[in-house]
Write an enzyme that holds these catalytic residues in place. Sequence first.
Site, PDB file in Angstrom:
ATOM      1  N   GLU A 123       1.068  -1.020   0.079  1.00  0.00           N
ATOM      2  CA  GLU A 123       0.013  -0.094   0.126  1.00  0.00           C
ATOM      3  C   GLU A 123       0.963   1.374   0.003  1.00  0.00           C
ATOM      4  O   GLU A 123       0.677   2.113   1.012  1.00  0.00           O
ATOM      5  CB  GLU A 123      -0.990   0.017   1.134  1.00  0.00           C
ATOM      6  CG  GLU A 123      -1.963  -1.393   1.106  1.00  0.00           C
ATOM      7  CD  GLU A 123      -3.174  -1.065   1.960  1.00  0.00           C
ATOM      8  OE1 GLU A 123      -3.187  -0.121   2.878  1.00  0.00           O
ATOM      9  OE2 GLU A 123      -4.112  -2.030   1.873  1.00  0.00           O
TER      10      GLU A 123
ATOM     11  N   GLU B 189      -5.153  -8.782  -0.701  1.00  0.00           N
ATOM     12  CA  GLU B 189      -6.018  -8.484   0.530  1.00  0.00           C
ATOM     13  C   GLU B 189      -7.399  -8.266  -0.044  1.00  0.00           C
ATOM     14  O   GLU B 189      -7.714  -7.243  -0.757  1.00  0.00           O
ATOM     15  CB  GLU B 189      -5.416  -7.174   1.181  1.00  0.00           C
ATOM     16  CG  GLU B 189      -4.170  -7.048   1.935  1.00  0.00           C
ATOM     17  CD  GLU B 189      -3.752  -5.991   2.906  1.00  0.00           C
ATOM     18  OE1 GLU B 189      -4.589  -5.287   3.249  1.00  0.00           O
ATOM     19  OE2 GLU B 189      -2.509  -5.852   2.914  1.00  0.00           O
TER      20      GLU B 189
HETATM   21  O1  AHR Z   1      -5.545  -6.181   6.636  1.00  0.00           O
HETATM   22  C1  AHR Z   1      -5.419  -4.919   7.421  1.00  0.00           C
HETATM   23  C2  AHR Z   1      -4.636  -3.768   6.761  1.00  0.00           C
HETATM   24  O2  AHR Z   1      -5.402  -3.338   5.655  1.00  0.00           O
HETATM   25  C3  AHR Z   1      -3.327  -3.968   6.176  1.00  0.00           C
HETATM   26  O3  AHR Z   1      -2.250  -3.946   7.019  1.00  0.00           O
HETATM   27  C4  AHR Z   1      -3.314  -3.042   5.025  1.00  0.00           C
HETATM   28  O4  AHR Z   1      -2.476  -3.467   4.085  1.00  0.00           O
HETATM   29  C5  AHR Z   1      -4.733  -2.533   4.517  1.00  0.00           C
HETATM   30  O5  AHR Z   1      -4.882  -1.340   4.652  1.00  0.00           O
END
Ligand code: AHR
Length: 491
Positions: A175, A298
């Site tokens: 991110e 994610e």
């Molecule tokens: O999964 C939780 C968080 O969500 C992670 O650390 C991040 O990459 C995302 O914003």
Amino acid sequence: MNRVTIQANPNLNSPIISPEIQGQFAEHLGHCIYGGIWVGEESDIPHTRGIRNDVVDALRAIRVPVIRWPGGCFADEYHWRDGIGPRDQRPSIYNSHWGGVVENNHFGTHEFFDLCEQVGCDPYVCGNVGSGTVQEMQQWVEYITSPADSPMANLRRKNGREAPWKLTYFGVGNESWGCGGHMRPEYYADLFRRYNTYVRTYGAHKIQRVACGPNVADYAWTETLMREAKDHMDGLSLHSYTLLDQKWPPSGSSTEFETREWFSILESALQMEHLIGEHSKIMDQSDPDLKVSLVVDEWGTWYPSEPGTNPGFLFQQNTLRDAIVASLHLDIFHRHCERVRMANIAQMVNVLQAMILTDGPNMVLTPTYHVFEMYAGHQGAQRIDLAVECDTLHALPSVSATASEKHGVVLVCLTCLDPQNGREVEVAGLGVGLELQKAKVLTASTMQSHNTFESPSLVQPCDAEVGVCNDLLSLTLSPMSVTSIYLRVKS
Ligand code: AHR
């Protein structure tokens, strides 16, 4: 009862569903690592070298193909040298992202690779671009993978590991548009090219390098990364969470909801299809040969944390609604499996849409876990394309379906999104001479049903009834259910 017809179109040229689509994500966040996976060598909880046996057994049972670690946002603040050497000499750090707790670094590189070896899966390590140096990243990769008589390999040996590990995937930052540095895509593209140069191949295995990709619908990020850096990457990540009303910050509740919230969450989950389609179109323009994977590393539901828990630990319960979210995502990934070759649900234990919840020595498997269990047969199988004709509810299809074939075994998975009424379903064209091997259904009496430490088996798969006649499959789907049907060629 409404009827649904599904026409299967088996095709020898259909793509293989990459096993890594059922990948997991484990971050140093809340009780994912500490308590959920790592209990330490002094613990009374049964463990192997400090890693919980019950959790490892459960993960082996669903054939987890890959685990992403150590974050997430944590990755861009993680300095790997803090997590090697004798545990009592490792420095403590402050976990600023997640709950402001002190991290003792007892779970580090050696423990992560031990976890992967115990689970029998590939490792996916995410490196620190946000606050780490190029040299630090280069040395971590050398430490993990070098077979040579080199400084980092010798440090690894000094810490008890002679042979290098196989590092399958390496993420160059997480991110970077947000918690990983708030960068512009042009700036990150240049940094990616620079850091990635030093993610060298030391041993026999080429590391698959994943660049930080877009946040949800940030198509400009995808365009820029593909234009400036596509020749240097094997994968580009995509992060998109399932949110009530598709709005950030998370709202609603994981367990207290009604029909409106049921459909809102399922609508949000189905957005993944549009997102993947749009990002894929951009990638297709510069990469028509599909060399770069879209890695959805994610995804999953995100609700406000369970009342009474540390809000920074992102602990939430997991109901039948989450199970449906999981099957809808996996169906979408299968439809796009030419481009989507890895996905990592967030997260594996005790965080967000978890497979497993733990409390001290107790462990409970969530409805989402059971979906992964029912879908395990799709790993490495050849997709069978399906044309689904069904009614709609709140503008969503009432049924989602996916099918695949491997070694003469056909697996069909059907999801009924309607919380009130079932559906009569007929599936034609899977092939002649098939017989039923087994069929399971995951459902419950209410939308909000979930497993707890007191009632751990409230939501679990049961036997389902399916008719097979010539090449026609017929069954009645229960409301709000996921059904898996294994068929094999009659011997
Ligand atoms: O999964 C939780 C968080 O969500 C992670 O650390 C991040 O990459 C995302 O914003």
